[in-house]
Each structure stands twice: as C-alpha cells, then as structure tokens.
Design a protein around this motif. Structure first.
Motif, PDB file in Angstrom:
ATOM      1  N   ARG A   1       0.844  -1.203   0.000  1.00 33.53           N
ATOM      2  CA  ARG A   1       0.000   0.000   0.000  1.00 33.53           C
ATOM      3  C   ARG A   1       0.871   1.241   0.000  1.00 33.53           C
ATOM      4  O   ARG A   1       1.976   1.236   0.516  1.00 33.53           O
ATOM      5  N   ARG A   2       0.356   2.302  -0.518  1.00 28.07           N
ATOM      6  CA  ARG A   2       1.086   3.559  -0.624  1.00 28.07           C
ATOM      7  C   ARG A   2       0.313   4.643   0.117  1.00 28.07           C
ATOM      8  O   ARG A   2      -0.847   4.899  -0.193  1.00 28.07           O
ATOM      9  N   ARG A   3       0.958   5.303   1.096  1.00 30.40           N
ATOM     10  CA  ARG A   3       0.294   6.343   1.879  1.00 30.40           C
ATOM     11  C   ARG A   3       0.137   7.644   1.108  1.00 30.40           C
ATOM     12  O   ARG A   3      -0.883   8.302   1.176  1.00 30.40           O
ATOM     13  N   PHE A   4       1.184   8.037   0.371  1.00 29.20           N
ATOM     14  CA  PHE A   4       1.160   9.303  -0.357  1.00 29.20           C
ATOM     15  C   PHE A   4       0.875   9.029  -1.828  1.00 29.20           C
ATOM     16  O   PHE A   4       1.388   8.080  -2.404  1.00 29.20           O
ATOM     17  N   PRO A   5       0.055   9.883  -2.450  1.00 31.29           N
ATOM     18  CA  PRO A   5      -0.293   9.639  -3.849  1.00 31.29           C
ATOM     19  C   PRO A   5       0.891   9.865  -4.781  1.00 31.29           C
ATOM     20  O   PRO A   5       1.762  10.700  -4.510  1.00 31.29           O
ATOM     21  N   ALA A   6       0.911   9.128  -5.867  1.00 30.73           N
ATOM     22  CA  ALA A   6       1.903   9.348  -6.917  1.00 30.73           C
ATOM     23  C   ALA A   6       1.685  10.746  -7.491  1.00 30.73           C
ATOM     24  O   ALA A   6       0.578  11.290  -7.406  1.00 30.73           O
ATOM     25  N   PRO A   7       2.714  11.357  -8.061  1.00 32.18           N
ATOM     26  CA  PRO A   7       2.573  12.726  -8.576  1.00 32.18           C
ATOM     27  C   PRO A   7       1.419  12.906  -9.561  1.00 32.18           C
ATOM     28  O   PRO A   7       0.703  13.908  -9.508  1.00 32.18           O
ATOM     29  N   GLY A   8       1.190  11.936 -10.439  1.00 31.63           N
ATOM     30  CA  GLY A   8       0.088  12.051 -11.397  1.00 31.63           C
ATOM     31  C   GLY A   8      -1.268  12.050 -10.709  1.00 31.63           C
ATOM     32  O   GLY A   8      -2.162  12.816 -11.086  1.00 31.63           O
TER      33      GLY A   8
ATOM     34  N   GLY B   1      -7.903   2.927   4.592  1.00 35.96           N
ATOM     35  CA  GLY B   1      -8.264   3.737   3.434  1.00 35.96           C
ATOM     36  C   GLY B   1      -7.202   3.672   2.358  1.00 35.96           C
ATOM     37  O   GLY B   1      -6.005   3.731   2.642  1.00 35.96           O
ATOM     38  N   GLU B   2      -7.634   3.542   1.124  1.00 39.28           N
ATOM     39  CA  GLU B   2      -6.702   3.431   0.007  1.00 39.28           C
ATOM     40  C   GLU B   2      -6.312   4.809  -0.517  1.00 39.28           C
ATOM     41  O   GLU B   2      -7.065   5.768  -0.379  1.00 39.28           O
ATOM     42  N   THR B   3      -5.143   4.864  -1.117  1.00 39.44           N
ATOM     43  CA  THR B   3      -4.677   6.099  -1.743  1.00 39.44           C
ATOM     44  C   THR B   3      -5.078   6.045  -3.208  1.00 39.44           C
ATOM     45  O   THR B   3      -4.279   5.744  -4.088  1.00 39.44           O
ATOM     46  N   VAL B   4      -6.365   6.323  -3.440  1.00 42.69           N
ATOM     47  CA  VAL B   4      -6.942   6.305  -4.785  1.00 42.69           C
ATOM     48  C   VAL B   4      -7.803   7.550  -4.954  1.00 42.69           C
ATOM     49  O   VAL B   4      -8.205   8.189  -3.979  1.00 42.69           O
ATOM     50  N   GLU B   5      -8.114   7.878  -6.190  1.00 46.94           N
ATOM     51  CA  GLU B   5      -8.874   9.094  -6.498  1.00 46.94           C
ATOM     52  C   GLU B   5     -10.168   9.180  -5.705  1.00 46.94           C
ATOM     53  O   GLU B   5     -10.519  10.239  -5.187  1.00 46.94           O
ATOM     54  N   GLY B   6     -10.900   8.116  -5.569  1.00 41.96           N
ATOM     55  CA  GLY B   6     -12.181   8.138  -4.874  1.00 41.96           C
ATOM     56  C   GLY B   6     -12.081   8.273  -3.366  1.00 41.96           C
ATOM     57  O   GLY B   6     -13.106   8.425  -2.697  1.00 41.96           O
ATOM     58  N   ASN B   7     -10.874   8.238  -2.807  1.00 39.96           N
ATOM     59  CA  ASN B   7     -10.704   8.361  -1.358  1.00 39.96           C
ATOM     60  C   ASN B   7      -9.856   9.578  -0.989  1.00 39.96           C
ATOM     61  O   ASN B   7      -9.476   9.732   0.157  1.00 39.96           O
ATOM     62  N   LEU B   8      -9.563  10.446  -1.958  1.00 42.07           N
ATOM     63  CA  LEU B   8      -8.745  11.622  -1.690  1.00 42.07           C
ATOM     64  C   LEU B   8      -9.515  12.899  -2.006  1.00 42.07           C
ATOM     65  O   LEU B   8     -10.261  12.955  -2.987  1.00 42.07           O
ATOM     66  N   ILE B   9      -9.336  13.903  -1.156  1.00 41.02           N
ATOM     67  CA  ILE B   9      -9.884  15.230  -1.421  1.00 41.02           C
ATOM     68  C   ILE B   9      -8.809  16.260  -1.094  1.00 41.02           C
ATOM     69  O   ILE B   9      -7.894  15.994  -0.312  1.00 41.02           O
ATOM     70  N   ALA B  10      -8.935  17.424  -1.694  1.00 40.38           N
ATOM     71  CA  ALA B  10      -8.056  18.543  -1.356  1.00 40.38           C
ATOM     72  C   ALA B  10      -8.650  19.242  -0.138  1.00 40.38           C
ATOM     73  O   ALA B  10      -9.833  19.581  -0.125  1.00 40.38           O
ATOM     74  N   ALA B  11      -7.834  19.414   0.889  1.00 40.40           N
ATOM     75  CA  ALA B  11      -8.265  20.115   2.102  1.00 40.40           C
ATOM     76  C   ALA B  11      -7.126  21.017   2.551  1.00 40.40           C
ATOM     77  O   ALA B  11      -5.994  20.544   2.715  1.00 40.40           O
ATOM     78  N   CYS B  12      -7.416  22.301   2.716  1.00 40.97           N
ATOM     79  CA  CYS B  12      -6.366  23.204   3.189  1.00 40.97           C
ATOM     80  C   CYS B  12      -5.944  22.743   4.584  1.00 40.97           C
ATOM     81  O   CYS B  12      -6.643  21.973   5.243  1.00 40.97           O
ATOM     82  N   ARG B  13      -4.798  23.193   5.009  1.00 39.95           N
ATOM     83  CA  ARG B  13      -4.257  22.718   6.290  1.00 39.95           C
ATOM     84  C   ARG B  13      -5.239  22.948   7.439  1.00 39.95           C
ATOM     85  O   ARG B  13      -5.434  22.097   8.296  1.00 39.95           O
ATOM     86  N   ARG B  14      -5.902  24.112   7.452  1.00 39.15           N
ATOM     87  CA  ARG B  14      -6.858  24.423   8.524  1.00 39.15           C
ATOM     88  C   ARG B  14      -8.001  23.408   8.569  1.00 39.15           C
ATOM     89  O   ARG B  14      -8.363  22.902   9.627  1.00 39.15           O
ATOM     90  N   HIS B  15      -8.577  23.102   7.418  1.00 38.78           N
ATOM     91  CA  HIS B  15      -9.716  22.186   7.398  1.00 38.78           C
ATOM     92  C   HIS B  15      -9.283  20.724   7.488  1.00 38.78           C
ATOM     93  O   HIS B  15     -10.032  19.890   7.989  1.00 38.78           O
ATOM     94  N   HIS B  16      -8.064  20.416   7.059  1.00 34.36           N
ATOM     95  CA  HIS B  16      -7.517  19.082   7.268  1.00 34.36           C
ATOM     96  C   HIS B  16      -7.394  18.822   8.768  1.00 34.36           C
ATOM     97  O   HIS B  16      -7.777  17.755   9.271  1.00 34.36           O
ATOM     98  N   ARG B  17      -6.880  19.807   9.481  1.00 36.54           N
ATOM     99  CA  ARG B  17      -6.767  19.666  10.948  1.00 36.54           C
ATOM    100  C   ARG B  17      -8.137  19.614  11.611  1.00 36.54           C
ATOM    101  O   ARG B  17      -8.322  18.898  12.598  1.00 36.54           O
ATOM    102  N   ALA B  18      -9.095  20.381  11.096  1.00 31.31           N
ATOM    103  CA  ALA B  18     -10.448  20.352  11.670  1.00 31.31           C
ATOM    104  C   ALA B  18     -11.024  18.945  11.585  1.00 31.31           C
ATOM    105  O   ALA B  18     -11.710  18.484  12.503  1.00 31.31           O
TER     106      ALA B  18
END
Length: 147
Positions: free
Chosen positions: A3-10, A46-63
């Motif tokens: 499994r990969r925690r961080f997404p590939a650049p693409g 949780g998998e590191t795939v498109e359907g399980n990733l969202i963009a969240a700014c640092r403030r809302h990621h921490r929230a």
C-alpha cells in the motif's frame, strides 16, 4: 505491491485539478496549496486512490482530524462534512467546461481584437488589457496618463 500512503505525482495532480479548491464548504483556497486527505483514513485501511482523496487546506484538514469533523464522499464526487454538532454541509465539485467547444457568442462578447480600458480617475492610472495579446505576455500593460 504494498500500500502507498502518499499519492503518486500524477494522482496528486489529478485530484488537485478535479477539486480546484479546498473541499470544505465556503473555503476558496486553491487546491494546489492544499493537502491531499484520505476520506477514509489510511491508518484505518483507506486506500490512496482518487475516490478516497480530497483537497483540504491545512486548517480544514486539521479540523477533520482534531476538531471533530467527519467527511464522506459519494461516488459522484459530492463531499459531506459533518460538524461536531451533527450538522451536515455538502460540497459539489465545480463543473468543468467542455474545452472541445468554443464558448457561445453573445452580444456582450467583444471582438477578438478589442482592447479593454479601465481607468482609475483618482490616480490617472490606465490599465490596458488586450484580448489578443501573445501568450508570452503575462502582465497587463500599465501606463500613466493625464487625461
């Protein structure tokens, strides 16, 4: 393959392009400056795939991780943030225009060689923006005028 925690650049570029902004309701921080967050946490399988990733700014990621917020994502991309009080807020992905078709011509569309002129009367500053400037021109041209 593990499994990969961080997404590939693409994949990271894809999620940033898809979300365009932080997916928290009302936040307009551009996605390229946001963290990529697992909706279902990686630590919980949780998998590191498109359907399980969202963009969240640092403030809302921490929230989400420290402030009692929970996030779900539907297959159609709709993200629901549920606050500590139980109230739910939905965000719908911004639509993309069909880039294969030119935008419809309207009466308010200026001709291709039209030049826009804005004037700040208090300073005498004119800004000229040509609708047909070359791709190498990155900045609007400013000039001072006494008229």
């Amino acid at each position: 393959m593990g499994r990969r925690r961080f997404p590939a650049p693409g994949l990271a570029r894809y999620v940033h392009a898809q979300d365009r902004t932080c997916r928290f309701p009302g936040c307009r921080k551009p996605a390229r400056f946001c963290d990529l967050d697992h909706v279902r946490p990686y630590a919980e399988g949780g998998e590191t795939v498109e359907g399980n990733l969202i963009a969240a700014c640092r403030r809302h990621h921490r929230a989400k991780h420290e402030g009692g917020w929970t996030v779900t994502r539907a297959a159609d991309g709709v993200v629901t943030w549920t606050g500590p009080t139980g109230r739910a807020y939905r965000t719908v992905p911004e639509p993309w225009e069909d880039l294969d078709r030119p935008p419809p011509a309207t009466a308010s569309t200026p001709p291709a060689n039209h030049i826009h002129r804005d004037r700040n009367h208090s300073t005498g500053l004119h800004m000229v923006r040509s609708a047909t400037r070359p791709a190498s021109a990155k900045l609007s041209i400013l000039r001072l005028s006494s008229c």
